[in-house]
Design a protein around this motif. Structure first.
Motif, PDB file in Angstrom:
ATOM      1  N   ASP A  19       0.817  -1.234  -0.049  1.00 17.31           N
ATOM      2  CA  ASP A  19      -0.038   0.136   0.084  1.00 17.31           C
ATOM      3  C   ASP A  19       0.754   1.292   0.143  1.00 17.31           C
ATOM      4  N   CYS A  20       1.776   1.234   0.697  1.00 12.60           N
ATOM      5  CA  CYS A  20       2.768   2.428   0.917  1.00 12.60           C
ATOM      6  C   CYS A  20       4.198   1.955   1.570  1.00 12.60           C
ATOM      7  N   ALA A  21       5.106   2.099   0.532  1.00 11.90           N
ATOM      8  CA  ALA A  21       6.587   1.985   1.272  1.00 11.90           C
ATOM      9  C   ALA A  21       6.859   2.702   2.412  1.00 11.90           C
ATOM     10  N   ARG A  22       6.624   3.835   2.282  1.00 11.95           N
ATOM     11  CA  ARG A  22       6.954   4.664   3.623  1.00 11.95           C
ATOM     12  C   ARG A  22       6.236   4.279   4.859  1.00 11.95           C
ATOM     13  N   ARG A  23       4.810   3.748   4.688  1.00 15.04           N
ATOM     14  CA  ARG A  23       4.243   3.239   6.035  1.00 15.04           C
ATOM     15  C   ARG A  23       5.097   2.036   6.441  1.00 15.04           C
ATOM     16  N   PHE A  24       5.276   1.179   5.559  1.00 18.81           N
ATOM     17  CA  PHE A  24       6.163   0.031   6.177  1.00 18.81           C
ATOM     18  C   PHE A  24       7.571   0.680   6.862  1.00 18.81           C
ATOM     19  N   GLU A  25       7.991   1.659   6.213  1.00 19.37           N
ATOM     20  CA  GLU A  25       9.422   1.956   6.869  1.00 19.37           C
ATOM     21  C   GLU A  25       9.072   2.461   8.218  1.00 19.37           C
ATOM     22  N   LEU A  26       8.159   3.464   8.377  1.00 14.18           N
ATOM     23  CA  LEU A  26       7.596   4.016   9.689  1.00 14.18           C
ATOM     24  C   LEU A  26       7.416   2.895  10.717  1.00 14.18           C
ATOM     25  N   LYS A  27       6.593   2.108  10.099  1.00 13.38           N
ATOM     26  CA  LYS A  27       6.183   1.033  11.166  1.00 13.38           C
ATOM     27  C   LYS A  27       7.301   0.197  11.695  1.00 13.38           C
ATOM     28  N   PRO A 221       9.437   5.594  -0.728  1.00 12.94           N
ATOM     29  CA  PRO A 221       8.559   6.723  -0.980  1.00 12.94           C
ATOM     30  C   PRO A 221       7.401   6.754  -0.566  1.00 12.94           C
ATOM     31  N   LEU A 222       6.422   7.792  -0.206  1.00 16.62           N
ATOM     32  CA  LEU A 222       5.212   8.143   0.034  1.00 16.62           C
ATOM     33  C   LEU A 222       4.476   7.404  -1.190  1.00 16.62           C
ATOM     34  N   THR A 223       3.222   6.986  -0.794  1.00 18.58           N
ATOM     35  CA  THR A 223       2.273   6.674  -1.821  1.00 18.58           C
ATOM     36  C   THR A 223       1.915   7.740  -2.672  1.00 18.58           C
ATOM     37  N   ASP A 224       1.368   7.366  -3.858  1.00 18.96           N
ATOM     38  CA  ASP A 224       0.984   8.327  -4.850  1.00 18.96           C
ATOM     39  C   ASP A 224      -0.455   8.457  -4.704  1.00 18.96           C
ATOM     40  N   ARG A 227      -5.928   8.302  -1.154  1.00 15.12           N
ATOM     41  CA  ARG A 227      -6.882   7.642  -0.511  1.00 15.12           C
ATOM     42  C   ARG A 227      -6.298   6.867   0.758  1.00 15.12           C
ATOM     43  N   ARG A 228      -5.294   6.439   0.458  1.00  9.76           N
ATOM     44  CA  ARG A 228      -4.549   5.454   1.567  1.00  9.76           C
ATOM     45  C   ARG A 228      -4.072   6.242   2.681  1.00  9.76           C
ATOM     46  N   CYS A 229      -3.976   7.520   2.605  1.00  7.01           N
ATOM     47  CA  CYS A 229      -3.666   8.459   3.826  1.00  7.01           C
ATOM     48  C   CYS A 229      -4.684   8.831   4.553  1.00  7.01           C
ATOM     49  N   ARG A 230      -5.752   8.700   3.970  1.00  4.17           N
ATOM     50  CA  ARG A 230      -6.864   9.093   4.593  1.00  4.17           C
ATOM     51  C   ARG A 230      -7.238   8.392   6.076  1.00  4.17           C
ATOM     52  N   TYR A 231      -6.863   7.198   5.862  1.00  2.00           N
ATOM     53  CA  TYR A 231      -7.005   6.226   7.251  1.00  2.00           C
ATOM     54  C   TYR A 231      -5.737   6.010   7.404  1.00  2.00           C
ATOM     55  N   CYS A 232      -4.683   6.448   7.495  1.00  2.00           N
ATOM     56  CA  CYS A 232      -3.058   6.188   7.947  1.00  2.00           C
ATOM     57  C   CYS A 232      -3.052   6.952   9.078  1.00  2.00           C
ATOM     58  N   VAL A 233      -2.601   6.446  10.266  1.00  2.00           N
ATOM     59  CA  VAL A 233      -2.051   6.984  11.396  1.00  2.00           C
ATOM     60  C   VAL A 233      -0.927   8.172  11.154  1.00  2.00           C
ATOM     61  N   TYR A 234      -0.245   7.901  10.171  1.00  2.00           N
ATOM     62  CA  TYR A 234       1.028   8.596   9.832  1.00  2.00           C
ATOM     63  C   TYR A 234       0.863   9.818   9.046  1.00  2.00           C
ATOM     64  N   ARG A 235      -0.510  10.070   8.825  1.00  2.00           N
ATOM     65  CA  ARG A 235      -0.641  11.214   7.994  1.00  2.00           C
ATOM     66  C   ARG A 235      -0.018  12.535   8.441  1.00  2.00           C
ATOM     67  N   SER A 236      -0.321  12.750   9.682  1.00  2.00           N
ATOM     68  CA  SER A 236       0.738  14.192  10.042  1.00  2.00           C
ATOM     69  C   SER A 236       1.997  14.153   9.707  1.00  2.00           C
ATOM     70  N   LEU A 237       2.718  13.095   9.870  1.00  7.89           N
ATOM     71  CA  LEU A 237       4.037  12.935   9.851  1.00  7.89           C
ATOM     72  C   LEU A 237       4.393  13.194   8.432  1.00  7.89           C
ATOM     73  N   CYS A 238       3.641  12.631   7.552  1.00  9.38           N
ATOM     74  CA  CYS A 238       3.802  12.668   5.999  1.00  9.38           C
ATOM     75  C   CYS A 238       3.149  14.149   5.468  1.00  9.38           C
ATOM     76  N   ASP A 239       2.620  14.940   6.367  1.00  9.39           N
ATOM     77  CA  ASP A 239       2.017  15.962   5.663  1.00  9.39           C
ATOM     78  C   ASP A 239       0.979  15.944   4.754  1.00  9.39           C
ATOM     79  N   ARG A 240       0.065  14.800   5.015  1.00  5.02           N
ATOM     80  CA  ARG A 240      -0.944  14.167   4.257  1.00  5.02           C
ATOM     81  C   ARG A 240      -2.081  14.586   4.756  1.00  5.02           C
ATOM     82  N   GLY A 241      -2.415  15.689   5.724  1.00  2.00           N
ATOM     83  CA  GLY A 241      -3.642  15.843   6.102  1.00  2.00           C
ATOM     84  C   GLY A 241      -3.759  15.734   7.710  1.00  2.00           C
TER      85      GLY A 241
HETATM   86  S1  SF4 Z   1       0.140   9.025   5.439  1.00  2.00           S
HETATM   87 FE1  SF4 Z   1       0.136   8.344   3.264  1.00  2.00          FE
HETATM   88  S2  SF4 Z   1       2.326   8.522   2.570  1.00  2.00           S
HETATM   89 FE2  SF4 Z   1       2.252   8.518   4.834  1.00  2.00          FE
HETATM   90  S3  SF4 Z   1       2.686   6.577   5.445  1.00  2.00           S
HETATM   91 FE3  SF4 Z   1       0.564   6.903   5.681  1.00  2.00          FE
HETATM   92  S4  SF4 Z   1      -0.230   5.983   3.631  1.00  2.00           S
HETATM   93 FE4  SF4 Z   1       1.903   6.529   3.497  1.00  2.00          FE
END
Ligand code: SF4
Length: 275
Positions: A19-27, A221-224, A227-241
């Motif tokens: 789903d997102c390489a960056r999410r794997f790295e963070l987690k 990399p962060l996913t393109d 939609r995947r960021c909307r329910y992702c716990v890391y969105r503030s870290l990634c500046d994705r909302g």
């Molecule tokens: S917020 Fe988006 S880009 Fe950041 S880890 Fe989650 S899915 Fe990936």
């Protein structure tokens, strides 16, 4: 190598990577705690998780021999009672008698292990081998979506490569394996996904490639796909909302290949890891 040698892959970690390489790295590499809630209504989200956990526990207790009436009379939640009634009615229809509830198997994959925790394995030595996964989600996924999910890929692969001890000491032929998703909230509607040797070979290539890619890549990399960021716990870290996605919207069609449970570390710990 990015990962310690004793890192064990699972469907959840591989799905995170897909789903997102960056999410794997963070987690999994940076062990970053999760700074934001997955959804807007965490109370309701937790209630749904508890219901799912309760149902899984009831089914397990039934499969290890506790009389169903005794289990049923203790259920207080109407949804869970309805799910359990559906399970008693048809949850085990056509499931071979040789049943192994809440079973864990692991197999080597490249330099690591790949682990699967099954709700139920039912293997007739020399005959059919069923993987049953109890689903309490409100929506029934299509077979096309389920075939793409890492859960389907990993579970069938691990049983084919590591299920010999359930099959008289010989590997289970992939043609005898079938994965069944059973939907409690839909009166036991199922999605049935058979397996074969060609798919097993393709899955091995795919899984090996994924693991090597994770182990050797320099940048995650962060996913393109926003939609995947909307329910992702890391969105503030990634500046994705900052706002969490609406739990009510998660069922929407445009998110139909996103399994919310994959986003919840708590849910994984409760219903997949903590057997
Ligand atoms: S917020 Fe988006 S880009 Fe950041 S880890 Fe989650 S899915 Fe990936």
């Amino acid at each position: 190598m990015n990962l310690p040698e004793d890192f064990v892959f699972s469907q959840s970690s591989l799905q995170d990577y897909a789903d997102c390489a960056r999410r794997f790295e963070l987690k999994y590499i940076l062990n970053q705690r999760w700074p934001a809630p997955e959804v807007d209504d965490m109370l309701e989200f937790e209630r749904l998780m508890e219901q799912g956990q309760r149902f899984h526990h009831l089914v397990h207790q039934h499969l290890v021999g506790i009389p169903p009436q005794r289990l049923r009379e203790r259920i207080e939640d109407d949804d869970v009672r309805r799910w359990f009634d559906a399970y008693l009615k048809n949850g085990l229809a056509g499931v071979p008698d040789s049943r192994h509830p809440e079973t864990t198997l692991s197999v080597p994959l490249d330099d690591h292990l790949l682990l699967a925790k099954f709700d139920l394995l039912a293997v007739e030595p020399g005959g059919r081998a069923l993987i049953v996964d109890w689903k309490t989600s409100r929506r029934v996924a299509t077979s096309e979506v389920l075939l793409r999910r890492l859960q389907t890929i990993v579970y069938r692969y691990v049983l084919a490569r590591g299920g010999d001890y359930l099959n008289g000491g010989v590997p289970i032929p992939p043609e005898q394996i079938e994965m069944v998703y059973w939907y409690a909230d839909h009166d036991g509607e199922t999605r049935r996904l058979p397996y074969d040797a060609a798919q097993l070979a393709a899955d091995e290539v795919y899984l090996t490639r994924l693991v090597r890619e994770i182990d050797t890549r320099q940048v995650f990399p962060l996913t393109d796909d926003l939609r995947r960021c909307r329910y992702c716990v890391y969105r503030s870290l990634c500046d994705r909302g900052r706002e969490a996605g609406a739990l009510a919207d998660w069922d929407a069609d445009d998110l139909d290949d996103i399994d919310l449970t994959d986003f919840s570390l708590d849910f994984d710990q409760l219903t997949e890891i903590e057997f």
